[in-house]
Design a protein around this motif. Sequence first.
Motif, PDB file in Angstrom:
ATOM      1  N   VAL A  39       0.838  -1.201   0.000  1.00 42.64           N
ATOM      2  CA  VAL A  39       0.000   0.000   0.000  1.00 42.64           C
ATOM      3  C   VAL A  39       0.873   1.251   0.000  1.00 42.64           C
ATOM      4  CG1 VAL A  39      -1.695   1.281   1.318  1.00 42.64           C
ATOM      5  CG2 VAL A  39      -1.933  -1.159   1.059  1.00 42.64           C
ATOM      6  N   ALA A  75      -8.796   7.176 -10.348  1.00 41.93           N
ATOM      7  CA  ALA A  75      -9.567   5.954 -10.577  1.00 41.93           C
ATOM      8  C   ALA A  75      -8.680   4.711 -10.599  1.00 41.93           C
ATOM      9  CB  ALA A  75     -10.337   6.072 -11.893  1.00 41.93           C
ATOM     10  N   MET A  78      -6.768   4.048  -7.454  1.00 42.93           N
ATOM     11  CA  MET A  78      -7.734   3.710  -6.405  1.00 42.93           C
ATOM     12  C   MET A  78      -8.116   2.234  -6.498  1.00 42.93           C
ATOM     13  SD  MET A  78      -9.361   4.688  -3.884  1.00 42.93           S
ATOM     14  CE  MET A  78      -9.239   6.447  -3.833  1.00 42.93           C
ATOM     15  N   LEU A  79      -8.267   1.743  -7.744  1.00 41.82           N
ATOM     16  CA  LEU A  79      -8.587   0.323  -7.909  1.00 41.82           C
ATOM     17  C   LEU A  79      -7.420  -0.545  -7.442  1.00 41.82           C
ATOM     18  CD1 LEU A  79     -10.556   0.308 -11.246  1.00 41.82           C
ATOM     19  CD2 LEU A  79     -11.382   0.180  -8.924  1.00 41.82           C
ATOM     20  N   LEU A  81      -5.318   0.234  -5.066  1.00 40.87           N
ATOM     21  CA  LEU A  81      -5.382   0.255  -3.600  1.00 40.87           C
ATOM     22  C   LEU A  81      -6.480  -0.685  -3.105  1.00 40.87           C
ATOM     23  CD1 LEU A  81      -5.045   3.891  -2.322  1.00 40.87           C
ATOM     24  CD2 LEU A  81      -3.625   1.945  -1.836  1.00 40.87           C
ATOM     25  N   PHE A  82      -7.595  -0.633  -3.807  1.00 37.88           N
ATOM     26  CA  PHE A  82      -8.743  -1.479  -3.481  1.00 37.88           C
ATOM     27  C   PHE A  82      -8.301  -2.939  -3.377  1.00 37.88           C
ATOM     28  CE2 PHE A  82     -13.019  -3.011  -4.030  1.00 37.88           C
ATOM     29  CZ  PHE A  82     -13.806  -1.948  -3.652  1.00 37.88           C
ATOM     30  N   MET A  85      -5.768  -3.577  -0.505  1.00 38.12           N
ATOM     31  CA  MET A  85      -6.364  -3.594   0.824  1.00 38.12           C
ATOM     32  C   MET A  85      -7.140  -4.875   1.058  1.00 38.12           C
ATOM     33  SD  MET A  85      -7.707   0.235   1.098  1.00 38.12           S
ATOM     34  CE  MET A  85      -6.562   1.576   1.100  1.00 38.12           C
ATOM     35  N   LEU A  86      -7.788  -5.379  -0.008  1.00 37.54           N
ATOM     36  CA  LEU A  86      -8.538  -6.623   0.168  1.00 37.54           C
ATOM     37  C   LEU A  86      -7.605  -7.795   0.383  1.00 37.54           C
ATOM     38  CD1 LEU A  86     -11.445  -6.304  -2.358  1.00 37.54           C
ATOM     39  CD2 LEU A  86     -11.535  -6.302   0.108  1.00 37.54           C
ATOM     40  N   ARG A  89      -3.138  -6.203   4.729  1.00 28.85           N
ATOM     41  CA  ARG A  89      -2.120  -5.183   4.917  1.00 28.85           C
ATOM     42  C   ARG A  89      -0.764  -5.771   5.250  1.00 28.85           C
ATOM     43  NH1 ARG A  89      -1.471  -2.740  10.409  1.00 28.85           N
ATOM     44  NH2 ARG A  89      -0.303  -1.386   9.081  1.00 28.85           N
ATOM     45  N   PHE A 195     -40.255 -28.390   0.815  1.00 30.35           N
ATOM     46  CA  PHE A 195     -41.388 -29.167   1.285  1.00 30.35           C
ATOM     47  C   PHE A 195     -41.713 -30.343   0.377  1.00 30.35           C
ATOM     48  CE2 PHE A 195     -42.065 -25.195   3.533  1.00 30.35           C
ATOM     49  CZ  PHE A 195     -42.288 -25.687   4.804  1.00 30.35           C
ATOM     50  N   PRO A 197     -41.755 -34.110  -1.147  1.00 29.53           N
ATOM     51  CA  PRO A 197     -41.806 -35.379  -0.404  1.00 29.53           C
ATOM     52  C   PRO A 197     -40.402 -35.942  -0.225  1.00 29.53           C
ATOM     53  CG  PRO A 197     -43.270 -35.422  -2.304  1.00 29.53           C
ATOM     54  CD  PRO A 197     -42.567 -34.150  -2.356  1.00 29.53           C
ATOM     55  N   GLY A 198     -40.153 -36.467   0.963  1.00 31.18           N
ATOM     56  CA  GLY A 198     -38.853 -37.056   1.229  1.00 31.18           C
ATOM     57  C   GLY A 198     -37.877 -36.096   1.847  1.00 31.18           C
ATOM     58  N   PRO A 201     -38.485 -30.723   6.282  1.00 40.48           N
ATOM     59  CA  PRO A 201     -38.402 -29.267   6.168  1.00 40.48           C
ATOM     60  C   PRO A 201     -37.941 -28.544   7.425  1.00 40.48           C
ATOM     61  CG  PRO A 201     -40.670 -29.955   6.344  1.00 40.48           C
ATOM     62  CD  PRO A 201     -39.856 -31.208   6.353  1.00 40.48           C
TER      63      PRO A 201
ATOM     64  N   TYR B 148      -9.234   9.400  -1.519  1.00 33.68           N
ATOM     65  CA  TYR B 148      -8.059   8.809  -0.874  1.00 33.68           C
ATOM     66  C   TYR B 148      -8.096   8.996   0.633  1.00 33.68           C
ATOM     67  CZ  TYR B 148      -5.419   7.499  -4.972  1.00 33.68           C
ATOM     68  OH  TYR B 148      -5.009   6.866  -6.092  1.00 33.68           O
ATOM     69  N   TRP B 155      -8.349   2.183   5.836  1.00 35.12           N
ATOM     70  CA  TRP B 155      -7.353   1.114   5.806  1.00 35.12           C
ATOM     71  C   TRP B 155      -6.367   1.248   6.957  1.00 35.12           C
ATOM     72  CZ3 TRP B 155      -2.033   1.676   4.896  1.00 35.12           C
ATOM     73  CH2 TRP B 155      -1.342   0.449   4.814  1.00 35.12           C
ATOM     74  N   LEU B 167     -13.725   0.736   1.876  1.00 36.67           N
ATOM     75  CA  LEU B 167     -13.924   0.069   0.583  1.00 36.67           C
ATOM     76  C   LEU B 167     -15.281   0.440  -0.015  1.00 36.67           C
ATOM     77  CD1 LEU B 167     -12.412  -3.436   1.237  1.00 36.67           C
ATOM     78  CD2 LEU B 167     -11.461  -1.551  -0.034  1.00 36.67           C
ATOM     79  N   GLY B 416     -47.471 -37.340  -1.242  1.00 35.69           N
ATOM     80  CA  GLY B 416     -46.618 -37.396  -0.067  1.00 35.69           C
ATOM     81  C   GLY B 416     -46.051 -36.048   0.322  1.00 35.69           C
TER      82      GLY B 416
END
Lengths: 253, 463
Positions: A39, A75, A78-79, A81-82, A85-86, A89, A195, A197-198, A201, B148, B155, B167, B416
């Motif tokens: 990061v 943009a 940022m992606l 970083l996205f 981060m997922l 860290r 529900f 038969p057999g 539930p 940011y 974060w 996020l 049934g």
Amino acid sequence: MTNIALAATVTTGEAVTFWILAPLALLGAIGMVVARNAVHSALWLVLTMLCLGVFYVVQAGPFIGMVQIIVYTGAIMMLFLFVLMLVGRDASDSLIETLRGQRVAAVLVGLGFAGLVGTLVARAVGDTTAVGLEAANQNGNVQGIAALLFTNYVFAFEATSALLITAAVGAMVLAHIHKPKSERLGQPETMRLRFRPGNYPAPKPGPGVYATSDSVATPGRLPDGTLTQRSVPEILPTRELSPRETAPKGTEK
Amino acid sequence: MTTPAVYLAQDPTLADFGHDPWWISLIKVVAAFVFAVLATLLGVWFERRVVGFMQVRPGPNQVGPFGLLQTLADGLKMAFKEDILPKGADKVVYFFAPTISVICAVTALAVIPFGPMVSMFGHQTPLQVTDVSVAVLVILAASSMGIYGIVLGGWASGSTYPLLGGLRSSAQMISYEVAMGLSIVAVFMTAGTMSTSGIVAAQAGSDRSASLGGFEFFAPGWYAILLLPSFIIYFISAVGETNRAPFDLPEAESELVAGFMTEYSSLKFALFMLAEYVNMVTVSAVATTLFLGGWRAPWPISIWDGANSGWFGLIWFFAKVILLVFVFVWLRGTLPRLRYDQFMRLGWRVLLPINLVWILALAGIRVLQKENSDAVRWGIIGGALLVILLITLAWPDRRKQPPRPLQEQVNARPQGSFPLPPMDLVVPPSPRARRGVAQRQPANVGGGAPDVVDTTSTEEKED
């Protein structure tokens, strides 16, 4: 910035901006390589990209400068970083050298390459004075770019945009798990299945809790006294106790 | 609404910028910053008072006249609280995140035109810190960098709720920035410029027109009327962009405690609050500039010639901004929070396609205006109508099939199946209800036949 047309000569403001931001841009570039944390690397790169955006503006290209900041810094990074981060860290690089001496070699070759490119650019455009900037920006920077894009370079522009759209659609197709509408179960279908038969539930009975054992592997007892295997999770391995375990421990009296 | 030529000279052009002495520039910069801080102080108070009024309670009314100083007191208290640094935090990023937020929020104010050319200590200068040929892009850049602050704050806290909030907010703001940018494109196309002062000047009069079949069409000056779809989409995406209710998912209290600022306290938390309110004021100011004629007086007042001259512009500008901020507060007081997938669907599948179609239509109208021959114009209009007709005809029929009768559905169940109660089941009268009725029945004094007790209706009464 207002006297864009005169930017061919280096003004004081331009020089000051350059000498403040150029070291920052370099610092960002070096920091990106050196930083241990992914990061932090991305953040250093953001710094460099911001400085580049300002450079474009100073070089009489305000539109491309702003687009650099909005698209690349705002943009795309940022992606990045996205994702970082997922991932988490603590995902820093391992410090074990697999190739011996590759760091030193990389630094040396990198320096050599930078020197070569620097010399090349300096010798190629060092003595040249830029001309035609005023003519290009005559009707405004944005209008100038638009006129070029939609006249001389319209096919290249359209081909590039088609390529980008193809790439985006391709990414979506690759990431998309196709499920035909007939396979998607709605709430009524789910209930009908439940529900049918057999199928039982109601919730499954819980495992038995007895004085001798409260293990989840112990089957629960139904109201009529029979054991039900349904209460035992299927993933549990069946385990027989060894004779030593079943033998009295000598604690009872 | 036509503006006399004399007052057009009040309109600053790009050439009017960059000639101020340094101290006038300094005054303008400081004034814009002070405006941002004051807008936060008064904005919080305004919001609490208005929400209070909507909920029939007084709101803050103890500190200062009308509770005006309540925010100041709250801010002072916040500054003296303990500044907590979580153990798992990334210290440097944790420190810088709120400052990034605030800096980006305040930077956008630099290109907002507050008024026309005024005389400041003998200098003719526009009431705007600066203007560039791509000023609106500067605003967009500032808002995209402002993300940011939130993402890094989430974060760097090193904890789950802030990370989720961060996020969420990055996904949300990037999505809504697309819709926002597209709605601004319509303004660029109509105004022919990206400089904010130029856009305000372009909304001055209703001089744009189109002629069709001998009729002359006059377009209104304000882009809010002329480009109504763009204005509506801009405002909706502005609410999403500023993380305000009903789109305040990054800090949804019921799910994420306080979202990205859960771990923040003291002055750093205050900075995030400051950034949020400055952002709200900034997007209101941008909406005013792009769609509501900027500092120009609204119609009935603009008949008076002096309304658009000098410092009067500030009054109209602030009036419009306060009106828009009121709408923000009104939305917060009225609408519940959206679910996350509904919110994303609104952004990508409603606002974006509408915007694209609208820009296409607008481009068609622009071409129509430039065409000279009536034949081509009728051709374009006819083509557009044909396309609309085809779309209407080919639109899928989404009416649902009428449900089958209940008995048929029951008969279709396989053998049934889970037992069902009989279809003609009549709930027997509750013995408790009968007892209650019997106790309440008056004694049959006359000796006639007792009234038949309608148990079902008395049961309803019991309920």
